[in-house]
Write a protein that holds these residues in place. Sequence first.
Motif, PDB file in Angstrom:
ATOM      1  N   GLY A 137       0.820  -1.204   0.000  1.00 25.19           N
ATOM      2  CA  GLY A 137       0.000   0.000   0.000  1.00 25.19           C
ATOM      3  C   GLY A 137       0.859   1.261   0.000  1.00 25.19           C
ATOM      4  N   PHE A 166      -4.601   0.656  -6.443  1.00 20.11           N
ATOM      5  CA  PHE A 166      -5.748  -0.243  -6.275  1.00 20.11           C
ATOM      6  C   PHE A 166      -6.762   0.380  -5.315  1.00 20.11           C
ATOM      7  N   ALA A 272      -0.346 -10.453  -3.415  1.00 19.79           N
ATOM      8  CA  ALA A 272      -1.454 -11.403  -3.269  1.00 19.79           C
ATOM      9  C   ALA A 272      -2.323 -11.405  -4.528  1.00 19.79           C
ATOM     10  N   CYS A 299       2.030 -12.263   2.370  1.00 23.57           N
ATOM     11  CA  CYS A 299       2.223 -11.074   1.528  1.00 23.57           C
ATOM     12  C   CYS A 299       1.752  -9.834   2.273  1.00 23.57           C
ATOM     13  N   THR A 300       0.538  -9.922   2.860  1.00 17.16           N
ATOM     14  CA  THR A 300       0.024  -8.773   3.604  1.00 17.16           C
ATOM     15  C   THR A 300       0.736  -8.696   4.964  1.00 17.16           C
TER      16      THR A 300
HETATM   17  O1  KG4 Z   1       1.755  -4.984   2.614  1.00 17.51           O
HETATM   18  P1  KG4 Z   1       0.419  -4.492   2.993  1.00 17.51           P
HETATM   19  O2  KG4 Z   1      -0.483  -5.407   3.808  1.00 17.51           O
HETATM   20  O3  KG4 Z   1       0.510  -3.153   3.799  1.00 17.51           O
HETATM   21  C1  KG4 Z   1       1.458  -2.164   3.499  1.00 17.51           C
HETATM   22  O4  KG4 Z   1       2.637  -2.309   3.934  1.00 17.51           O
HETATM   23  O5  KG4 Z   1       1.061  -1.229   2.772  1.00 17.51           O
HETATM   24  O6  KG4 Z   1      -0.304  -4.078   1.646  1.00 17.51           O
HETATM   25  C2  KG4 Z   1      -1.614  -3.553   1.631  1.00 17.51           C
HETATM   26  C3  KG4 Z   1      -2.000  -3.272   0.184  1.00 17.51           C
HETATM   27  C4  KG4 Z   1      -3.332  -2.543   0.036  1.00 17.51           C
HETATM   28  O7  KG4 Z   1      -3.148  -1.439  -0.817  1.00 17.51           O
HETATM   29  C5  KG4 Z   1      -4.241  -3.588  -0.583  1.00 17.51           C
HETATM   30  O8  KG4 Z   1      -5.259  -3.028  -1.413  1.00 17.51           O
HETATM   31  C6  KG4 Z   1      -3.265  -4.420  -1.378  1.00 17.51           C
HETATM   32  O9  KG4 Z   1      -2.133  -4.522  -0.535  1.00 17.51           O
HETATM   33  N1  KG4 Z   1      -3.773  -5.756  -1.707  1.00 17.51           N
HETATM   34  C7  KG4 Z   1      -4.000  -6.167  -2.966  1.00 17.51           C
HETATM   35  C8  KG4 Z   1      -4.543  -7.473  -2.888  1.00 17.51           C
HETATM   36  N2  KG4 Z   1      -4.616  -7.814  -1.568  1.00 17.51           N
HETATM   37  C9  KG4 Z   1      -4.127  -6.751  -0.859  1.00 17.51           C
HETATM   38  N3  KG4 Z   1      -3.786  -5.536  -4.141  1.00 17.51           N
HETATM   39  C10 KG4 Z   1      -4.122  -6.204  -5.266  1.00 17.51           C
HETATM   40  N4  KG4 Z   1      -4.661  -7.436  -5.279  1.00 17.51           N
HETATM   41  C11 KG4 Z   1      -4.890  -8.116  -4.121  1.00 17.51           C
HETATM   42  N5  KG4 Z   1      -5.417  -9.336  -4.141  1.00 17.51           N
END
Ligand code: KG4
Length: 332
Positions: A137, A166, A272, A299-300
């Motif tokens: 994000g 996104f 993801a 991933c998240t």
């Molecule tokens: O790594 P993360 O959990 O948090 C940060 O460090 O930012 O990433 C969150 C981001 C969000 O913008 C969310 O919309 C995106 O990851 N995300 C995805 C998917 N699942 C989560 N983006 C695209 N497709 C997905 N399936």
Amino acid sequence: MLVLGIETSCDETAAALVEEGRRVLSDVVSTQTDIHQRWGGVVPELASRNHLVQVLPVVDEALRRAGRQLSDVDLISVTSGPGLLGALLVGVQVGKSLGVALGRPFVGVNHLEGHLLAIRLTAEAPEPPFLALVVSGGHTSLYDVPEIGRYECIGATRDDAAGEAFDKVAKILGLPYPGGAPIDRLAQKGNPRAIRFPRAMSAPGVLDWSFSGLKTAVLQRVRGEGVPSGTALEDLCASFQEAVADSLTKKLVAAARKLGRERILICGGVAANSRIRSLAEERASYRDMKLFVPPPNLCTDNGAMIAAAGYEAYRRGVRSEPSLNANAAWRL
Ligand code: KG4
Ligand code: ZN
């Protein structure tokens, strides 16, 4: 060595217990999305307040699920940047207080190094050297990794991060926050060639990205034609997602070819995404490269990746002092 990893840099309060930097005993994530959803994005003050409420119960739950006690922990690893300052401070205070109280070492780690090393919690992790794309994000950055602990940034977004694109497009389309997963779900039913969205900075050799023009292109379309529904919405999501996936994977593979790297990694929340995973796999195998992507739960944001990064940092001799502070803008 048993490592407790604590993560509070954004809107997930997470804690995990990991053995020898590779084996996950427990991984607890308490997400705040319901709190932020009505505002369409993370509200920093609400995030910090909620971390305060959640962090100790989440640590307790991680210990309970692992069947361990605090006194079993050998090392505490906590995200100390980058991220939201108030949110980071909660984890940093808890991490170092536990370290001091238990008489155990503690390390402040970079959240991006956590994402990069999450793959080490899977059975098949790439040995360095490898090329790694962190897409989350807040970040879209390409790192050459000659060895664990050395990360050379060779490309990054000039404006919005891929996850931010996104999330912003989801908001334009009236979809829930965070928008990545809902767009991914709709896109799987749509036609990725229905609309040809722009791919910015596509000249050969350019390893930076720009996603703000793509977001504006979606906005202009919606302003002209209104928010689509049904098949038209699925087609728009698929076409937008295709533009992001195309640009991310094309540059990743091109950079790997340029540097002669045979192993490539995609990590961070956006990794993801189903289309980014499939297109990267297609392009990597075409070039005889091996692609590594953690499972979606790694991933998240999570605490296990922070434990993995802390373990590696500790092995390199890194130790934090009680003066450890949060660094909201820490560059890897
Ligand atoms: O790594 P993360 O959990 O948090 C940060 O460090 O930012 O990433 C969150 C981001 C969000 O913008 C969310 O919309 C995106 O990851 N995300 C995805 C998917 N699942 C989560 N983006 C695209 N497709 C997905 N399936
Ligand atoms: Zn993250």
